[in-house]
Write a protein that holds these residues in place. Structure first.
Motif, PDB file in Angstrom:
ATOM      1  N   SER A 101       0.803  -1.228   0.000  1.00  0.00           N
ATOM      2  CA  SER A 101       0.000   0.000   0.000  1.00  0.00           C
ATOM      3  C   SER A 101       0.833   1.273   0.000  1.00  0.00           C
ATOM      4  CB  SER A 101      -0.887   0.029   1.247  1.00  0.00           C
ATOM      5  OG  SER A 101      -1.690  -1.114   1.303  1.00  0.00           O
ATOM      6  N   SER A 102       2.137   1.166   0.266  1.00  0.00           N
ATOM      7  CA  SER A 102       2.916   2.394   0.506  1.00  0.00           C
ATOM      8  C   SER A 102       3.829   2.727  -0.664  1.00  0.00           C
ATOM      9  CB  SER A 102       3.716   2.231   1.805  1.00  0.00           C
ATOM     10  OG  SER A 102       2.865   1.892   2.868  1.00  0.00           O
ATOM     11  N   HIS A 103       3.228   2.970  -1.816  1.00  0.00           N
ATOM     12  CA  HIS A 103       4.010   3.370  -2.989  1.00  0.00           C
ATOM     13  C   HIS A 103       3.158   4.284  -3.867  1.00  0.00           C
ATOM     14  CE1 HIS A 103       1.879   0.637  -5.844  1.00  0.00           C
ATOM     15  NE2 HIS A 103       1.656  -0.052  -4.737  1.00  0.00           N
ATOM     16  N   GLY A 104       3.830   4.970  -4.821  1.00  0.00           N
ATOM     17  CA  GLY A 104       3.077   5.842  -5.739  1.00  0.00           C
ATOM     18  C   GLY A 104       3.286   7.315  -5.446  1.00  0.00           C
ATOM     19  N   GLN A 105       4.507   7.675  -5.080  1.00  0.00           N
ATOM     20  CA  GLN A 105       4.960   9.073  -4.935  1.00  0.00           C
ATOM     21  C   GLN A 105       4.402   9.802  -3.718  1.00  0.00           C
ATOM     22  OE1 GLN A 105       3.901  10.951  -8.676  1.00  0.00           O
ATOM     23  NE2 GLN A 105       5.726  10.163  -9.720  1.00  0.00           N
ATOM     24  N   LEU A 116       2.564  14.037   1.704  1.00  0.00           N
ATOM     25  CA  LEU A 116       3.710  13.248   2.155  1.00  0.00           C
ATOM     26  C   LEU A 116       4.291  12.518   0.948  1.00  0.00           C
ATOM     27  CD1 LEU A 116       2.054  11.859   5.374  1.00  0.00           C
ATOM     28  CD2 LEU A 116       4.162  13.225   5.351  1.00  0.00           C
ATOM     29  N   PHE A 117       5.602  12.379   0.918  1.00  0.00           N
ATOM     30  CA  PHE A 117       6.272  11.677  -0.191  1.00  0.00           C
ATOM     31  C   PHE A 117       6.525  10.233   0.259  1.00  0.00           C
ATOM     32  CE2 PHE A 117       6.779  16.139  -0.821  1.00  0.00           C
ATOM     33  CZ  PHE A 117       6.323  16.256  -2.124  1.00  0.00           C
ATOM     34  N   THR A 118       5.750   9.342  -0.354  1.00  0.00           N
ATOM     35  CA  THR A 118       5.543   7.994   0.163  1.00  0.00           C
ATOM     36  C   THR A 118       6.838   7.198   0.368  1.00  0.00           C
ATOM     37  OG1 THR A 118       3.638   8.122  -1.314  1.00  0.00           O
ATOM     38  CG2 THR A 118       3.967   6.056  -0.181  1.00  0.00           C
ATOM     39  N   GLU A 119       7.527   6.922  -0.722  1.00  0.00           N
ATOM     40  CA  GLU A 119       8.702   6.060  -0.620  1.00  0.00           C
ATOM     41  C   GLU A 119       9.780   6.720   0.253  1.00  0.00           C
ATOM     42  OE1 GLU A 119       6.933   6.592  -3.333  1.00  0.00           O
ATOM     43  OE2 GLU A 119       6.569   4.675  -4.331  1.00  0.00           O
ATOM     44  N   GLU A 120       9.921   8.059   0.128  1.00  0.00           N
ATOM     45  CA  GLU A 120      10.925   8.773   0.923  1.00  0.00           C
ATOM     46  C   GLU A 120      10.612   8.652   2.416  1.00  0.00           C
ATOM     47  OE1 GLU A 120       9.514   9.823  -1.787  1.00  0.00           O
ATOM     48  OE2 GLU A 120      10.997  10.732  -3.120  1.00  0.00           O
ATOM     49  N   CYS A 121       9.318   8.681   2.762  1.00  0.00           N
ATOM     50  CA  CYS A 121       8.927   8.569   4.177  1.00  0.00           C
ATOM     51  C   CYS A 121       9.330   7.205   4.739  1.00  0.00           C
ATOM     52  CB  CYS A 121       7.411   8.747   4.332  1.00  0.00           C
ATOM     53  SG  CYS A 121       6.861  10.453   4.156  1.00  0.00           S
ATOM     54  N   VAL A 122       9.055   6.140   3.964  1.00  0.00           N
ATOM     55  CA  VAL A 122       9.409   4.785   4.436  1.00  0.00           C
ATOM     56  C   VAL A 122      10.934   4.689   4.579  1.00  0.00           C
ATOM     57  CG1 VAL A 122       9.382   2.325   3.839  1.00  0.00           C
ATOM     58  CG2 VAL A 122       7.334   3.727   3.466  1.00  0.00           C
ATOM     59  N   CYS A 180      -3.887   6.433 -10.347  1.00  0.00           N
ATOM     60  CA  CYS A 180      -3.828   6.984 -11.712  1.00  0.00           C
ATOM     61  C   CYS A 180      -3.330   8.430 -11.715  1.00  0.00           C
ATOM     62  CB  CYS A 180      -5.216   6.944 -12.352  1.00  0.00           C
ATOM     63  SG  CYS A 180      -5.858   5.287 -12.546  1.00  0.00           S
ATOM     64  N   TRP A 181      -2.561   8.739 -12.750  1.00  0.00           N
ATOM     65  CA  TRP A 181      -2.051  10.096 -12.931  1.00  0.00           C
ATOM     66  C   TRP A 181      -2.541  10.621 -14.279  1.00  0.00           C
ATOM     67  CZ3 TRP A 181       0.432   6.198 -10.422  1.00  0.00           C
ATOM     68  CH2 TRP A 181       0.987   6.486  -9.179  1.00  0.00           C
ATOM     69  N   PHE A 182      -2.861  11.913 -14.322  1.00  0.00           N
ATOM     70  CA  PHE A 182      -3.460  12.515 -15.514  1.00  0.00           C
ATOM     71  C   PHE A 182      -2.620  13.717 -15.956  1.00  0.00           C
ATOM     72  CE2 PHE A 182      -6.679  10.230 -13.219  1.00  0.00           C
ATOM     73  CZ  PHE A 182      -7.440   9.618 -14.196  1.00  0.00           C
ATOM     74  N   SER A 226      -1.004   2.364 -11.758  1.00  0.00           N
ATOM     75  CA  SER A 226      -0.455   1.149 -11.136  1.00  0.00           C
ATOM     76  C   SER A 226      -1.456   0.649 -10.103  1.00  0.00           C
ATOM     77  CB  SER A 226       0.886   1.433 -10.459  1.00  0.00           C
ATOM     78  OG  SER A 226       0.704   2.301  -9.361  1.00  0.00           O
ATOM     79  N   ILE A 227      -1.312  -0.621  -9.732  1.00  0.00           N
ATOM     80  CA  ILE A 227      -2.219  -1.188  -8.735  1.00  0.00           C
ATOM     81  C   ILE A 227      -1.624  -1.009  -7.333  1.00  0.00           C
ATOM     82  CG2 ILE A 227      -3.136  -3.397  -7.841  1.00  0.00           C
ATOM     83  CD1 ILE A 227      -4.714  -2.282 -10.230  1.00  0.00           C
TER      84      ILE A 227
END
Ligand SMILES: Cc1cc2nc3c(=O)[nH]c(=O)nc-3n(C[C@H](O)[C@H](O)[C@H](O)COP(=O)(O)OP(=O)(O)OC[C@H]3O[C@@H](n4cnc5c(N)ncnc54)[C@H](O)[C@@H]3O)c2cc1C
Length: 383
Positions: free
Chosen positions: A44-48, A148-154, A223-225, A315-316
């Motif tokens: 669950s913890s991905h996607g910028q 919050l910036f997801t991957e950077e936080c982890v 999703c990104w647009f 992405s899923i």
């Protein structure tokens, strides 16, 4: 039996990395294990990015948890010198006096905050991207909100946990545990680990590990647009600040403009069921199909004049839903086992606060905030 610790943390996503950091910062001997690399794009913890809101919560007592979390995100940001939190503020949009707006005003009243409320006209003038809001909608400005910036936080929580001596290990799958005298023995793909307590922060996989918690793992497209007519440009955060907009009594639209050069506008829905959302975590379809995004595309088309309604990237992502859309944080009855899961689509922002609460509980200290409404007992007692 070579691996021994005070606490073993299983799962190193948003919740597990924060739990490991907060435990290690108190001088506890911590081993944290993840079946994947850290961070990874399988849970669950991905996607910028993730939106941080303090006022709009599905439980009024989440406000103190949000504020505790924000203080800890800032502490983590200062310690690691990484960009973890963008204090952009956030908008809560909906019909005046109803749904999310009524709920946010109730939280604000209870905690003595006077948020700015924009009329539909003021919202359209200040943020032309929202030109399609109707006249009876308003926007409440959450001054504590941001991104919050997801991957950077982890990564930051992991690096801080390591700096306090925690062992964080990738690609080790936990199969289960048994209590053995004063200890818990955790069975893994790399042999047994022993500790005094174990914390499961296993996201969607918690559903199979603890079926008694009645969790529902869902598969959600992120999703990104891009800007209408361009596959390379996008509105930015100053055009579309983090927002959540009620669509009806159950569904909402959330998103924000690009938060870095080369990024795109991220939009999603909360509530509306689309194709095959419930998943078996042993067998996840990670392809985004046309019918996964059909409903979202139609909403983007009607809500934003300046966005292309076909996602430029997708992405899923997994989401772990509880029966009342409230987290599961606390001790499993009469055991040395704790659970920190059930994010229900809103957990990321609260992860550091959840880490602090679990660290208190592991040390036998009463947490500074009420956490009982998140306790596993509320679900177990219904069975
Ligand atoms: C599309 C989408 C948008 C969202 N938007 C927001 C938002 O704007 N704001 C917000 O606050 N929240 C948001 N959320 C929710 C938030 O992302 C989640 O609540 C949070 O990331 C949950 O983190 P977690 O640590 O529980 O799970 P995860 O990040 O999935 O971590 C669990 C980890 O456990 C590991 N694991 C599982 N089983 C085992 C095992 N047996 N052995 C070892 N390791 C194991 C997994 O590999 C994984 O790394 C969103 C969620 C989605 C899907």
């Amino acid at each position: 039996m070579t691996h021994k610790a005070d606490v073993i943390v299983v799962g190193v996503g948003a919740f597990g990395s924060a739990v490991a950091w907060r435990l290690a910062a108190r001088g506890m001997d911590v081993i944290a294990l993840d079946q994947e690399s850290i961070p990874n794009d399988k849970g669950s913890s991905h996607g910028q990015t993730r939106i941080f809101r303090a006022l709009s919560q599905n439980h009024v007592d989440l406000f103190p948890l949000a504020m505790l979390s924000k203080q800890l995100w800032r502490e983590l940001q200062d310690a690691t010198k990484q960009r973890l939190f963008e204090a952009s503020g956030a908008l809560i949009i909906g019909e005046n006096g109803r749904g999310r707006i009524a709920n946010a005003l109730e939280v604000a009243r209870r905690f003595g905050i006077e948020p700015q409320v924009l009329s539909s006209g003021e919202l359209r003038r200040q943020y032309p991207a929202f030109s399609n809001v109707s006249d009876d909608e308003v926007a409440l400005v959450d001054p504590e909100g941001g991104l919050l910036f997801t991957e950077e936080c982890v990564e930051a929580a992991v690096s801080q946990a390591r700096s306090y001596g925690a062992q964080i290990r990738e690609n080790i799958e936990v199969h289960g545990h048994r209590e053995d005298g004063d200890d818990v023995v955790v069975r893994t793909s790399e042999g047994d680990f022993r500790a005094q307590q174990v914390v499961y922060a296993t996201g969607a996989w918690t559903a199979k590990l603890f079926p008694q918690l009645n969790l529902d793992p869902l598969r959600i497209p992120q999703c990104w647009f891009s800007t209408e007519g361009s596959e390379h440009e996008s509105p930015t955060l100053s055009d579309i600040p983090p927002f959540q907009r009620d669509l009806n009594s159950t569904d909402s639209l959330w998103g924000h403009g690009a938060a870095a050069p080369g990024w795109f506008t991220k939009i999603g829905t909360h509530g509306h069921p689309t194709r095959n959302r419930s998943v078996d975590t042993d067998n996840i379809d990670r392809t985004v199909h046309d019918d996964d995004v059909e409903y979202l595309s139609s909403l983007v088309g009607t809500s934003f004049d300046n966005l292309s309604s076909t996602p430029v990237e997708s992405s899923i992502c997994l989401l772990t839903m509880t029966c009342d859309e409230q987290f599961v944080v606390g001790r499993m009855r009469d055991s040395k086992v704790f659970v920190a899961s059930g994010g229900s689509g809103q957990g990321f922002k609260h992860a550091t606060g959840v880490g602090e609460v679990i660290a208190d509980l592991c040390q036998g200290v009463e947490p500074s905030i009420d956490y009982t409404f998140m306790s596993p007992d509320r679900i177990l007692s219904q069975r």
